[in-house]
Design a protein around this motif. Sequence first.
Motif, PDB file in Angstrom:
ATOM      1  N   HIS A 128       0.898  -1.137  -0.141  1.00 14.75           N
ATOM      2  CA  HIS A 128       0.082   0.121  -0.008  1.00 14.75           C
ATOM      3  C   HIS A 128       0.764   1.320  -0.148  1.00 14.75           C
ATOM      4  O   HIS A 128       1.929   1.289   0.746  1.00 14.75           O
ATOM      5  N   ASN A 129       0.444   2.450  -0.761  1.00 16.96           N
ATOM      6  CA  ASN A 129       1.415   3.389  -0.898  1.00 16.96           C
ATOM      7  C   ASN A 129       1.214   4.355   0.253  1.00 16.96           C
ATOM      8  O   ASN A 129       1.955   5.452  -0.014  1.00 16.96           O
ATOM      9  N   ALA A 130       0.564   4.075   1.492  1.00 18.88           N
ATOM     10  CA  ALA A 130       0.664   5.043   2.568  1.00 18.88           C
ATOM     11  C   ALA A 130       2.230   5.044   2.987  1.00 18.88           C
ATOM     12  O   ALA A 130       2.929   4.069   2.828  1.00 18.88           O
ATOM     13  N   PRO A 131       2.493   6.072   3.739  1.00 12.41           N
ATOM     14  CA  PRO A 131       3.759   6.445   4.083  1.00 12.41           C
ATOM     15  C   PRO A 131       4.166   5.196   5.161  1.00 12.41           C
ATOM     16  O   PRO A 131       3.425   4.716   5.988  1.00 12.41           O
ATOM     17  N   ASN A 182       2.910   0.570   7.594  1.00 11.21           N
ATOM     18  CA  ASN A 182       2.637   1.723   6.908  1.00 11.21           C
ATOM     19  C   ASN A 182       1.422   2.340   7.640  1.00 11.21           C
ATOM     20  O   ASN A 182       0.748   1.582   8.557  1.00 11.21           O
ATOM     21  N   GLU A 183       0.927   3.586   7.162  1.00 15.88           N
ATOM     22  CA  GLU A 183      -0.073   4.017   8.133  1.00 15.88           C
ATOM     23  C   GLU A 183      -1.550   3.764   7.813  1.00 15.88           C
ATOM     24  O   GLU A 183      -2.208   3.560   8.844  1.00 15.88           O
ATOM     25  N   GLU A 184      -1.683   2.842   6.494  1.00 13.73           N
ATOM     26  CA  GLU A 184      -2.999   2.227   6.543  1.00 13.73           C
ATOM     27  C   GLU A 184      -2.996   1.159   7.184  1.00 13.73           C
ATOM     28  O   GLU A 184      -4.130   0.780   7.864  1.00 13.73           O
ATOM     29  N   GLU A 185      -1.896   0.173   7.426  1.00 12.52           N
ATOM     30  CA  GLU A 185      -1.993  -0.944   8.501  1.00 12.52           C
ATOM     31  C   GLU A 185      -2.110  -0.363   9.808  1.00 12.52           C
ATOM     32  O   GLU A 185      -2.858  -1.047  10.743  1.00 12.52           O
ATOM     33  N   MET A 186      -1.681   0.745  10.299  1.00 19.14           N
ATOM     34  CA  MET A 186      -1.701   1.222  11.750  1.00 19.14           C
ATOM     35  C   MET A 186      -3.195   1.588  11.991  1.00 19.14           C
ATOM     36  O   MET A 186      -3.684   1.727  13.113  1.00 19.14           O
ATOM     37  N   LYS A 187      -3.809   2.289  10.853  1.00 26.53           N
ATOM     38  CA  LYS A 187      -5.212   2.797  10.929  1.00 26.53           C
ATOM     39  C   LYS A 187      -5.732   1.468  11.495  1.00 26.53           C
ATOM     40  O   LYS A 187      -6.776   1.453  12.225  1.00 26.53           O
TER      41      LYS A 187
END
Length: 382
Positions: free
Chosen positions: A246-249, A256-261
């Motif tokens: 995923h392209n999130a930082p 990445n930010e998507e995973e931590m969300k």
Amino acid sequence: MQASTPVYRHHLPLTRISSSSCRRVSSASRWRSTVRMGLKEDGPSLAVVGVTGAVGQEFLQVLSDRDFPYRSIRMLASLRSAGRHLTFEGREYEIEELVPESFAGVDIALFSAGGSVSREMAPAAVQRGAVVVDNSSAFRMDPNVPLIIPEVNPDAMAHITLKKKGKEGWLIANPNCSTIICLMAATPLHRHAKVVRMVVSTYQAASGAGAAAMEELELQTREVLDGKQPTCKIFKQQYAFNLFSHNAPVLSNGYNEEEMKLVKETRKIWNDKDVKVTATCIRVPVMRAHAESVNLQFERPLDEDTARQILKEAAGLVVVDYRASNLFPTPLEVSNKDDVAVGRIRQDLSQEGNHGLEIFVCGDQIRKGAALNAVQIAEKLL
């Protein structure tokens, strides 16, 4: 999720992706073809923020599909879109520039314009008495802002009502699309046997990056099939016939930010800071709708037959689980659908005593993962 803004002609076409062909078709004609019951004198006043984006367009579609009552509706977007027109339910509206004064007299504001816009404009809307349902990540982890999936934790917004004269409004956060799709299936099982650990692998569609990413995937596919170098403006690498992280930082912990969300939002929505969650999020060349593989470890035993029955009875879910014919949920089949599909329901053989299950979930990222969930939140206010 932040939707990019596509380029429109003066009269804005309202488009959707067909689940059968992935071709763009106009939904404006369908809105005009029947007399809708949405416009009602005693309904709330609405504002749609980011109306030209993929989710903003879906807000309108969902409002129409569900006959959401409203006495007026304001179409709000950036300055570059101001002055353009769109037709909604047989009436023509001029898109207005989003400014703080846009929310005077507004009861409910549906936001999908990105975190920076939400951080600036949502408080202005609340100050003027609106209940804001925000689709960005700006306020999700604010302890004073409820993070809501109506089928999962409606009690968290039970204290919120439409404004009274002279009162400030409220702010409600819409969870991330991956979180919504995952928890729609995981929560009914969690209520029965209590999830202690969840491992999620996501397969996320172009729609998660907005209309511009969807357009680029279509363009790249044609270019690659024609033997041309693909245009890579959105993701900076080839997307067609490929997949990538995923392209999130990426953060210092390697997630990445998507995973931590997904990790943080699950804990907040379930009101369980101890539940263990880990995620790997992947971007796949699918136009619309996300898929997720979810591994669940339970505190109490839960066999697959009981789990299947629980999922069949859960609101907003449809079970697609046919082993004999190898038929299970797919992104294509859930595109433009309200329900989240769940299948591949099976015991986790690596865990003893029926304490683990594997499930596979698919949901329309723009619809239940964003616009539909927001409108359902608004319906709770009526």
